[in-house]
Design a protein around this motif. Structure first.
Motif, PDB file in Angstrom:
ATOM      1  N   THR A  26       0.841  -1.192   0.000  1.00 44.82           N
ATOM      2  CA  THR A  26       0.000   0.000   0.000  1.00 44.82           C
ATOM      3  C   THR A  26       0.881   1.248   0.000  1.00 44.82           C
ATOM      4  OG1 THR A  26      -1.698   1.283   1.154  1.00 44.82           O
ATOM      5  CG2 THR A  26      -0.300  -0.099   2.526  1.00 44.82           C
ATOM      6  N   LEU A  27       0.546   2.166  -0.875  1.00 43.57           N
ATOM      7  CA  LEU A  27       1.285   3.426  -0.985  1.00 43.57           C
ATOM      8  C   LEU A  27       0.493   4.571  -0.347  1.00 43.57           C
ATOM      9  CD1 LEU A  27       2.593   3.081  -4.654  1.00 43.57           C
ATOM     10  CD2 LEU A  27       3.770   2.508  -2.527  1.00 43.57           C
ATOM     11  N   LYS A  28      -0.356   4.243   0.605  1.00 42.08           N
ATOM     12  CA  LYS A  28      -1.203   5.239   1.260  1.00 42.08           C
ATOM     13  C   LYS A  28      -0.384   6.363   1.904  1.00 42.08           C
ATOM     14  CE  LYS A  28      -4.741   5.595   4.833  1.00 42.08           C
ATOM     15  NZ  LYS A  28      -5.497   4.851   5.854  1.00 42.08           N
ATOM     16  N   ARG A  29       0.670   5.987   2.635  1.00 38.03           N
ATOM     17  CA  ARG A  29       1.501   7.020   3.275  1.00 38.03           C
ATOM     18  C   ARG A  29       2.237   7.864   2.246  1.00 38.03           C
ATOM     19  NH1 ARG A  29       5.731   5.644   6.985  1.00 38.03           N
ATOM     20  NH2 ARG A  29       6.022   3.711   5.851  1.00 38.03           N
ATOM     21  N   LEU A  30       2.742   7.222   1.188  1.00 39.06           N
ATOM     22  CA  LEU A  30       3.449   7.949   0.130  1.00 39.06           C
ATOM     23  C   LEU A  30       2.509   8.935  -0.562  1.00 39.06           C
ATOM     24  CD1 LEU A  30       6.237   8.078  -1.373  1.00 39.06           C
ATOM     25  CD2 LEU A  30       5.184   6.585  -3.076  1.00 39.06           C
ATOM     26  N   LYS A  31       1.280   8.512  -0.818  1.00 39.97           N
ATOM     27  CA  LYS A  31       0.293   9.387  -1.471  1.00 39.97           C
ATOM     28  C   LYS A  31      -0.015  10.594  -0.588  1.00 39.97           C
ATOM     29  CE  LYS A  31      -3.234  10.620  -4.173  1.00 39.97           C
ATOM     30  NZ  LYS A  31      -4.412  10.026  -4.674  1.00 39.97           N
ATOM     31  N   ALA A  32      -0.176  10.355   0.710  1.00 40.31           N
ATOM     32  CA  ALA A  32      -0.470  11.453   1.639  1.00 40.31           C
ATOM     33  C   ALA A  32       0.690  12.450   1.704  1.00 40.31           C
ATOM     34  CB  ALA A  32      -0.774  10.904   3.028  1.00 40.31           C
ATOM     35  N   ALA A  33       1.917  11.949   1.650  1.00 50.80           N
ATOM     36  CA  ALA A  33       3.095  12.809   1.780  1.00 50.80           C
ATOM     37  C   ALA A  33       3.480  13.518   0.487  1.00 50.80           C
ATOM     38  CB  ALA A  33       4.288  11.983   2.277  1.00 50.80           C
ATOM     39  N   THR A  34       3.221  12.878  -0.674  1.00 50.29           N
ATOM     40  CA  THR A  34       3.747  13.414  -1.934  1.00 50.29           C
ATOM     41  C   THR A  34       2.685  13.685  -3.003  1.00 50.29           C
ATOM     42  OG1 THR A  34       4.051  11.230  -2.927  1.00 50.29           O
ATOM     43  CG2 THR A  34       5.874  12.086  -1.591  1.00 50.29           C
ATOM     44  N   GLY A  35       1.513  13.086  -2.839  1.00 53.54           N
ATOM     45  CA  GLY A  35       0.487  13.201  -3.874  1.00 53.54           C
ATOM     46  C   GLY A  35       0.642  12.173  -4.987  1.00 53.54           C
ATOM     47  N   VAL A  36       1.689  11.346  -4.925  1.00 55.65           N
ATOM     48  CA  VAL A  36       1.926  10.319  -5.948  1.00 55.65           C
ATOM     49  C   VAL A  36       1.010   9.132  -5.661  1.00 55.65           C
ATOM     50  CG1 VAL A  36       3.608   8.673  -6.856  1.00 55.65           C
ATOM     51  CG2 VAL A  36       4.295  11.032  -6.403  1.00 55.65           C
ATOM     52  N   SER A  37       0.199   8.784  -6.640  1.00 58.69           N
ATOM     53  CA  SER A  37      -0.753   7.682  -6.484  1.00 58.69           C
ATOM     54  C   SER A  37      -0.126   6.347  -6.884  1.00 58.69           C
ATOM     55  CB  SER A  37      -1.983   7.935  -7.358  1.00 58.69           C
ATOM     56  OG  SER A  37      -1.642   7.802  -8.728  1.00 58.69           O
ATOM     57  N   ALA A  38      -0.822   5.287  -6.578  1.00 57.38           N
ATOM     58  CA  ALA A  38      -0.371   3.946  -6.984  1.00 57.38           C
ATOM     59  C   ALA A  38      -0.292   3.862  -8.513  1.00 57.38           C
ATOM     60  CB  ALA A  38      -1.302   2.881  -6.427  1.00 57.38           C
ATOM     61  N   MET A  39      -1.232   4.474  -9.200  1.00 53.32           N
ATOM     62  CA  MET A  39      -1.214   4.463 -10.670  1.00 53.32           C
ATOM     63  C   MET A  39       0.003   5.215 -11.202  1.00 53.32           C
ATOM     64  SD  MET A  39      -2.679   3.381 -13.418  1.00 53.32           S
ATOM     65  CE  MET A  39      -4.360   2.971 -13.024  1.00 53.32           C
ATOM     66  N   ASP A  40       0.311   6.382 -10.619  1.00 53.12           N
ATOM     67  CA  ASP A  40       1.508   7.136 -11.016  1.00 53.12           C
ATOM     68  C   ASP A  40       2.755   6.272 -10.821  1.00 53.12           C
ATOM     69  OD1 ASP A  40      -0.072   9.469 -11.387  1.00 53.12           O
ATOM     70  OD2 ASP A  40       0.251  10.092  -9.305  1.00 53.12           O
ATOM     71  N   PHE A  41       2.833   5.624  -9.674  1.00 53.28           N
ATOM     72  CA  PHE A  41       3.974   4.793  -9.324  1.00 53.28           C
ATOM     73  C   PHE A  41       4.127   3.654 -10.331  1.00 53.28           C
ATOM     74  CE2 PHE A  41       6.669   2.046  -6.867  1.00 53.28           C
ATOM     75  CZ  PHE A  41       7.313   2.857  -5.949  1.00 53.28           C
ATOM     76  N   ALA A  42       3.028   2.980 -10.637  1.00 54.83           N
ATOM     77  CA  ALA A  42       3.062   1.852 -11.574  1.00 54.83           C
ATOM     78  C   ALA A  42       3.506   2.300 -12.959  1.00 54.83           C
ATOM     79  CB  ALA A  42       1.693   1.184 -11.629  1.00 54.83           C
ATOM     80  N   LYS A  43       3.019   3.451 -13.401  1.00 53.88           N
ATOM     81  CA  LYS A  43       3.399   3.938 -14.729  1.00 53.88           C
ATOM     82  C   LYS A  43       4.878   4.322 -14.776  1.00 53.88           C
ATOM     83  CE  LYS A  43      -1.190   5.249 -16.277  1.00 53.88           C
ATOM     84  NZ  LYS A  43      -1.340   4.295 -17.353  1.00 53.88           N
ATOM     85  N   ARG A  44       5.412   4.815 -13.673  1.00 47.30           N
ATOM     86  CA  ARG A  44       6.844   5.147 -13.634  1.00 47.30           C
ATOM     87  C   ARG A  44       7.699   3.876 -13.682  1.00 47.30           C
ATOM     88  NH1 ARG A  44      10.849   7.725 -15.495  1.00 47.30           N
ATOM     89  NH2 ARG A  44      12.382   8.509 -14.010  1.00 47.30           N
ATOM     90  N   LEU A  45       7.223   2.793 -13.111  1.00 46.38           N
ATOM     91  CA  LEU A  45       7.963   1.525 -13.184  1.00 46.38           C
ATOM     92  C   LEU A  45       8.177   1.084 -14.631  1.00 46.38           C
ATOM     93  CD1 LEU A  45       6.396  -0.551 -10.269  1.00 46.38           C
ATOM     94  CD2 LEU A  45       8.780   0.206 -10.457  1.00 46.38           C
ATOM     95  N   LEU A  46       7.264   1.455 -15.517  1.00 45.83           N
ATOM     96  CA  LEU A  46       7.399   1.114 -16.936  1.00 45.83           C
ATOM     97  C   LEU A  46       8.671   1.718 -17.527  1.00 45.83           C
ATOM     98  CD1 LEU A  46       3.707   1.693 -18.074  1.00 45.83           C
ATOM     99  CD2 LEU A  46       4.826  -0.517 -17.635  1.00 45.83           C
ATOM    100  N   ASP A  47       9.033   2.906 -17.077  1.00 43.94           N
ATOM    101  CA  ASP A  47      10.251   3.556 -17.565  1.00 43.94           C
ATOM    102  C   ASP A  47      11.514   2.786 -17.170  1.00 43.94           C
ATOM    103  OD1 ASP A  47       9.050   5.709 -18.887  1.00 43.94           O
ATOM    104  OD2 ASP A  47       8.917   6.880 -17.031  1.00 43.94           O
ATOM    105  N   TYR A  48      11.413   1.975 -16.142  1.00 48.67           N
ATOM    106  CA  TYR A  48      12.549   1.165 -15.688  1.00 48.67           C
ATOM    107  C   TYR A  48      12.497  -0.258 -16.248  1.00 48.67           C
ATOM    108  CZ  TYR A  48      13.858   4.917 -12.574  1.00 48.67           C
ATOM    109  OH  TYR A  48      14.269   6.126 -12.079  1.00 48.67           O
ATOM    110  N   GLY A  49      11.605  -0.474 -17.208  1.00 46.89           N
ATOM    111  CA  GLY A  49      11.526  -1.781 -17.862  1.00 46.89           C
ATOM    112  C   GLY A  49      10.798  -2.838 -17.060  1.00 46.89           C
ATOM    113  N   CYS A  50      10.057  -2.423 -16.054  1.00 48.81           N
ATOM    114  CA  CYS A  50       9.316  -3.369 -15.219  1.00 48.81           C
ATOM    115  C   CYS A  50       7.854  -3.421 -15.633  1.00 48.81           C
ATOM    116  CB  CYS A  50       9.393  -2.962 -13.751  1.00 48.81           C
ATOM    117  SG  CYS A  50      11.047  -3.023 -13.070  1.00 48.81           S
ATOM    118  N   HIS A  51       7.297  -4.611 -15.582  1.00 47.34           N
ATOM    119  CA  HIS A  51       5.863  -4.767 -15.812  1.00 47.34           C
ATOM    120  C   HIS A  51       5.148  -4.145 -14.624  1.00 47.34           C
ATOM    121  CE1 HIS A  51       2.129  -6.490 -17.142  1.00 47.34           C
ATOM    122  NE2 HIS A  51       1.966  -7.081 -15.970  1.00 47.34           N
ATOM    123  N   ALA A  52       4.227  -3.251 -14.879  1.00 48.15           N
ATOM    124  CA  ALA A  52       3.534  -2.559 -13.791  1.00 48.15           C
ATOM    125  C   ALA A  52       2.614  -3.515 -13.044  1.00 48.15           C
ATOM    126  CB  ALA A  52       2.724  -1.397 -14.353  1.00 48.15           C
TER     127      ALA A  52
END
Length: 158
Positions: free
Chosen positions: A58-84
């Motif tokens: 769960t990225l609940k704490r990260l979202k509260a602190a930064t505004g970055v959602s789980a969807m944002d996080f998953a899409k950024r993983l794509l840039d690192y060659g990882c399956h979201a």
């Protein structure tokens, strides 16, 4: 029908002992990843449970602190060659990533995934807007998910 046929052939090809081995490796991979991500500071949604073949971060704490959602996080993983990972399922866990490593992943591949998760988390904490705009390295950039669902276009264009 094709999906069912492939699953049946895979199961028949592996046999009883092979299916047990596959389940063991999937479980081992999930528990290894869960432990490594937990050590790296990620919150497991159910830390008291042993992973079967999947687990939830769960990225609940990260979202509260930064505004970055789980969807944002998953899409950024794509840039690192990882399956979201699957996002927002199950819906009872806020800002969740459902992570399901397969039985065929090597330890090296799992470690690359952990490193990418750590990098994206650090980016989210230092440069949240960068993560929110991902992906950057793919041919298709950030899509409007609502529009894509409402105006489904499945035509092939060469």
């Amino acid at each position: 029908m094709g999906v069912l046929l492939r699953a049946w052939v895979y199961a028949r090809m592996l046999g009883r002992d092979g299916l047990r081995r596959v389940a063991d490796f999937a479980t081992l991979n999930a528990n290894y990843l869960a432990a490594e991500l937990n050590k790296a500071g990620f919150d497991l949604a159910f830390p008291w449970r042993r992973a079967s073949h999947e687990f939830i971060v769960t990225l609940k704490r990260l979202k509260a602190a930064t505004g970055v959602s789980a969807m944002d996080f998953a899409k950024r993983l794509l840039d690192y060659g990882c399956h979201a990972p699957t996002t927002y399922f199950p819906m009872l866990v806020p800002e969740c990533l459902l992570i399901e490593p397969t039985e065929t992943e090597s330890k090296e591949t799992l470690d690359v995934f952990v490193a990418a998760m750590v990098k994206v988390k650090a980016e989210a904490e230092l440069e949240p807007d960068r993560v929110k705009g991902a992906p950057y390295t793919l041919q298709v950039k950030r899509l409007d998910d609502v529009k894509a669902a409402r105006e489904l276009d499945l035509a092939w264009r060469a």
